[in-house]
Design an enzyme around this catalytic site. Sequence first.
Site, PDB file in Angstrom:
ATOM      1  N   TRP A 113       8.819   0.218   3.777  1.00  0.00           N
ATOM      2  CA  TRP A 113       7.753   0.622   2.830  1.00  0.00           C
ATOM      3  C   TRP A 113       6.509  -0.230   2.999  1.00  0.00           C
ATOM      4  O   TRP A 113       6.607  -1.444   3.168  1.00  0.00           O
ATOM      5  CB  TRP A 113       8.281   0.441   1.406  1.00  0.00           C
ATOM      6  CG  TRP A 113       7.213   0.413   0.355  1.00  0.00           C
ATOM      7  CD1 TRP A 113       6.427  -0.663   0.013  1.00  0.00           C
ATOM      8  CD2 TRP A 113       6.790   1.487  -0.481  1.00  0.00           C
ATOM      9  NE1 TRP A 113       5.556  -0.313  -0.994  1.00  0.00           N
ATOM     10  CE2 TRP A 113       5.758   0.999  -1.314  1.00  0.00           C
ATOM     11  CE3 TRP A 113       7.192   2.832  -0.616  1.00  0.00           C
ATOM     12  CZ2 TRP A 113       5.121   1.791  -2.273  1.00  0.00           C
ATOM     13  CZ3 TRP A 113       6.563   3.616  -1.569  1.00  0.00           C
ATOM     14  CH2 TRP A 113       5.538   3.108  -2.384  1.00  0.00           C
TER      15      TRP A 113
ATOM     16  N   ASN B 296       2.445  -0.767   1.026  1.00  0.00           N
ATOM     17  CA  ASN B 296       1.358  -0.296   0.164  1.00  0.00           C
ATOM     18  C   ASN B 296       0.057  -1.023   0.510  1.00  0.00           C
ATOM     19  O   ASN B 296      -0.364  -0.934   1.673  1.00  0.00           O
ATOM     20  CB  ASN B 296       1.720  -0.266  -1.328  1.00  0.00           C
ATOM     21  CG  ASN B 296       2.270  -1.515  -1.954  1.00  0.00           C
ATOM     22  OD1 ASN B 296       3.420  -1.865  -1.735  1.00  0.00           O
ATOM     23  ND2 ASN B 296       1.487  -2.200  -2.758  1.00  0.00           N
ATOM     24  N   ASP B 297      -0.584  -1.703  -0.391  1.00  0.00           N
ATOM     25  CA  ASP B 297      -1.976  -2.148  -0.216  1.00  0.00           C
ATOM     26  C   ASP B 297      -2.285  -2.884   1.102  1.00  0.00           C
ATOM     27  O   ASP B 297      -1.517  -3.743   1.525  1.00  0.00           O
ATOM     28  CB  ASP B 297      -2.369  -3.159  -1.288  1.00  0.00           C
ATOM     29  CG  ASP B 297      -1.962  -2.768  -2.680  1.00  0.00           C
ATOM     30  OD1 ASP B 297      -1.392  -1.695  -2.861  1.00  0.00           O
ATOM     31  OD2 ASP B 297      -2.209  -3.578  -3.595  1.00  0.00           O
TER      32      ASP B 297
ATOM     33  N   GLN C 253       1.089  -4.998   2.040  1.00  0.00           N
ATOM     34  CA  GLN C 253       2.253  -5.143   1.179  1.00  0.00           C
ATOM     35  C   GLN C 253       3.416  -4.416   1.841  1.00  0.00           C
ATOM     36  O   GLN C 253       3.303  -3.234   2.183  1.00  0.00           O
ATOM     37  CB  GLN C 253       1.958  -4.537  -0.203  1.00  0.00           C
ATOM     38  CG  GLN C 253       0.954  -5.322  -1.006  1.00  0.00           C
ATOM     39  CD  GLN C 253       1.575  -6.556  -1.621  1.00  0.00           C
ATOM     40  OE1 GLN C 253       2.268  -6.485  -2.621  1.00  0.00           O
ATOM     41  NE2 GLN C 253       1.348  -7.706  -0.996  1.00  0.00           N
TER      42      GLN C 253
ATOM     43  N   TRP D   6       9.567   0.602  -2.487  1.00  0.00           N
ATOM     44  CA  TRP D   6       8.955  -0.666  -2.878  1.00  0.00           C
ATOM     45  C   TRP D   6      10.070  -1.634  -3.266  1.00  0.00           C
ATOM     46  O   TRP D   6      11.075  -1.250  -3.867  1.00  0.00           O
ATOM     47  CB  TRP D   6       8.011  -0.425  -4.064  1.00  0.00           C
ATOM     48  CG  TRP D   6       7.177  -1.610  -4.412  1.00  0.00           C
ATOM     49  CD1 TRP D   6       6.002  -1.975  -3.825  1.00  0.00           C
ATOM     50  CD2 TRP D   6       7.445  -2.586  -5.420  1.00  0.00           C
ATOM     51  NE1 TRP D   6       5.530  -3.125  -4.403  1.00  0.00           N
ATOM     52  CE2 TRP D   6       6.386  -3.534  -5.381  1.00  0.00           C
ATOM     53  CE3 TRP D   6       8.481  -2.777  -6.346  1.00  0.00           C
ATOM     54  CZ2 TRP D   6       6.332  -4.633  -6.240  1.00  0.00           C
ATOM     55  CZ3 TRP D   6       8.422  -3.877  -7.194  1.00  0.00           C
ATOM     56  CH2 TRP D   6       7.358  -4.786  -7.143  1.00  0.00           C
TER      57      TRP D   6
ATOM     58  N   ASP E  61      -4.143 -10.147  -7.377  1.00  0.00           N
ATOM     59  CA  ASP E  61      -4.949  -9.582  -6.292  1.00  0.00           C
ATOM     60  C   ASP E  61      -6.236 -10.369  -6.026  1.00  0.00           C
ATOM     61  O   ASP E  61      -7.354  -9.820  -6.102  1.00  0.00           O
ATOM     62  CB  ASP E  61      -5.264  -8.096  -6.553  1.00  0.00           C
ATOM     63  CG  ASP E  61      -4.018  -7.285  -6.884  1.00  0.00           C
ATOM     64  OD1 ASP E  61      -2.913  -7.726  -6.506  1.00  0.00           O
ATOM     65  OD2 ASP E  61      -4.141  -6.218  -7.513  1.00  0.00           O
TER      66      ASP E  61
ATOM     67  N   TRP F 102       0.853   5.598  -5.876  1.00  0.00           N
ATOM     68  CA  TRP F 102       2.085   5.275  -6.603  1.00  0.00           C
ATOM     69  C   TRP F 102       2.717   6.545  -7.159  1.00  0.00           C
ATOM     70  O   TRP F 102       2.009   7.416  -7.673  1.00  0.00           O
ATOM     71  CB  TRP F 102       1.790   4.296  -7.748  1.00  0.00           C
ATOM     72  CG  TRP F 102       1.415   2.944  -7.232  1.00  0.00           C
ATOM     73  CD1 TRP F 102       0.172   2.377  -7.241  1.00  0.00           C
ATOM     74  CD2 TRP F 102       2.282   2.000  -6.590  1.00  0.00           C
ATOM     75  NE1 TRP F 102       0.218   1.133  -6.645  1.00  0.00           N
ATOM     76  CE2 TRP F 102       1.501   0.879  -6.237  1.00  0.00           C
ATOM     77  CE3 TRP F 102       3.645   1.999  -6.272  1.00  0.00           C
ATOM     78  CZ2 TRP F 102       2.034  -0.245  -5.587  1.00  0.00           C
ATOM     79  CZ3 TRP F 102       4.170   0.880  -5.620  1.00  0.00           C
ATOM     80  CH2 TRP F 102       3.368  -0.220  -5.292  1.00  0.00           C
TER      81      TRP F 102
HETATM   82  C1  FRU Z   1      -1.761  -2.203  -6.157  1.00  0.00           C
HETATM   83  C2  FRU Z   1      -0.709  -3.221  -6.545  1.00  0.00           C
HETATM   84  C3  FRU Z   1      -1.329  -4.592  -6.710  1.00  0.00           C
HETATM   85  C4  FRU Z   1      -0.173  -5.524  -6.448  1.00  0.00           C
HETATM   86  C5  FRU Z   1       0.594  -4.777  -5.389  1.00  0.00           C
HETATM   87  C6  FRU Z   1       2.089  -4.955  -5.468  1.00  0.00           C
HETATM   88  O1  FRU Z   1      -1.257  -1.085  -5.511  1.00  0.00           O
HETATM   89  O2  FRU Z   1      -0.039  -2.807  -7.708  1.00  0.00           O
HETATM   90  O3  FRU Z   1      -1.954  -4.805  -7.950  1.00  0.00           O
HETATM   91  O4  FRU Z   1      -0.583  -6.777  -6.036  1.00  0.00           O
HETATM   92  O5  FRU Z   1       0.267  -3.410  -5.524  1.00  0.00           O
HETATM   93  O6  FRU Z   1       2.740  -4.470  -4.349  1.00  0.00           O
END
Ligand code: FRU
Length: 473
Positions: free
Chosen positions: A25, A27-28, A44, A52, A153, A293
């Site tokens: 997985w 993400n950011d 991420q 996640w 963040d 998400w």
């Molecule tokens: C944004 C977020 C951030 C956090 C991260 C966790 O998508 O929720 O705020 O740091 O993803 O994976």
Amino acid sequence: MNEKFAQVTNPRYRLNFHVAAPAGWINDPNGFVYFKGYYHIFYQYHPYSADWGPMHWGHARSIDLVHWETLPIALSPEKPITQNGMFSGSAIIKDDKLYLMYTGHHFGDSGNDDDFYEDQNIAISKDGIHFEKYANNPVISTPPIDNTANFRDPKVWQAGDTYYVILGGQTQDSKVGRVLLYSSKDLLNWTYEGAIAQAKTRDTEGYMWECPDIFSLAGQDILLMSPQGIQPEREKYLNLHQTGYMIGQLNIDTANFGRNEFIEIDHGHDFYASQTMLAPDGRRLMFGWMAMWESEMPEKKDGWAGALTFPRELTLKDNHIYMQPVTELDKLRIKQTKNNLLFSSDLTEQVLLSNVESNEINMQLKADKDFILKFRTADEVVLTLQFDQQNNKLIIARADRSDKRVGYVKPAKMISLQLLIDRSSVEVFVNNGETVFTERYYSEVHPDIVLERTDFKDVHVTTYELEKNAIKY
Ligand code: FRU
């Protein structure tokens, strides 16, 4: 906890020129930076499954922004791995070393999702590959007292001899999103300066501002961030969470960002948590997470989930941010498949490209009539992009979702489209990035791209085949 790396079990939706993980997985985008001759991007990452989980920082680097080489995982939670993780953050260079600043996310014992605290941490690298966590972490251990535990963040930058960081936060009293500013002389000792901006109300501007980013474009300051919880308003704010910007003026001495209203930056279903960097040549570059998400992400069945957008350049014109693919895109063009197709017949439908996998389509046409662009297989229409001429409106619809997305363009004589198609994703740049849609689509058969319109006289099309192995895993 299962500690076997996830594996891709079916390549049907794998992307060819978008940064993604070998499997698992993501993400950011995190830590976007230029260091010792390479662009670096982190993300991420949960390497052990396509869901996640405890967050790691995955890592890739590139000389030219479009060919990426995967590097070893840069940051991992302590062993044995708990649910805690290294949340999003950014990168900066000091004394020839690469510093990462990230959020430590710590769950409480209750097992409850909202039982947590967050602090800010540093990791340092000399070679841009191996990172060591700073021994005296965290460098910011608690949020200001008027903030909830939502405190994450960090986006760090330097101005003169001072370092600054902004963080996403939430007010304790009204529980609205906001941005917090800290300063430091050494990246290790930080002083709280104040909250530079906050949401007017939860419903209109969100209960939490994730991934804040601040920079200047054409002499104006821009606060870019990803608010959670803005309520849908007719055709706006239709995704679960949004990413957008406010134009304004940062006064660093008073810790205040005087600002205008929030504007969504991308109109597709699949865009969130962007991060920018200033390239050595002065361009403001951006990556986003090409997902949202709670979306279904059918590639999860194949052992992976999520990817980053194609890198984009941001510019500001008439108080509006334009996003365009970086010009290095031309390094991925291996063949011009069609050159300035000029249609003169009385067609009502034309296949622009068949069997698309990694392609670029550029189209210019008179904006005096409606049109529909279809991603079509023998069995279904996977995705459509419709132009409603009367309302200067573009509408995206997908076979796998019932909800559409819309975006507008300013009235003009001509309309141009640039599509970057990568097997299960398409990014649509309308009028040189005035309006952008980022989408995933899911079809095991490569679709044909078909244009429907009553008049083809003034339609110009150029297409390219794009390189398929731009990402080395
Ligand atoms: C944004 C977020 C951030 C956090 C991260 C966790 O998508 O929720 O705020 O740091 O993803 O994976």
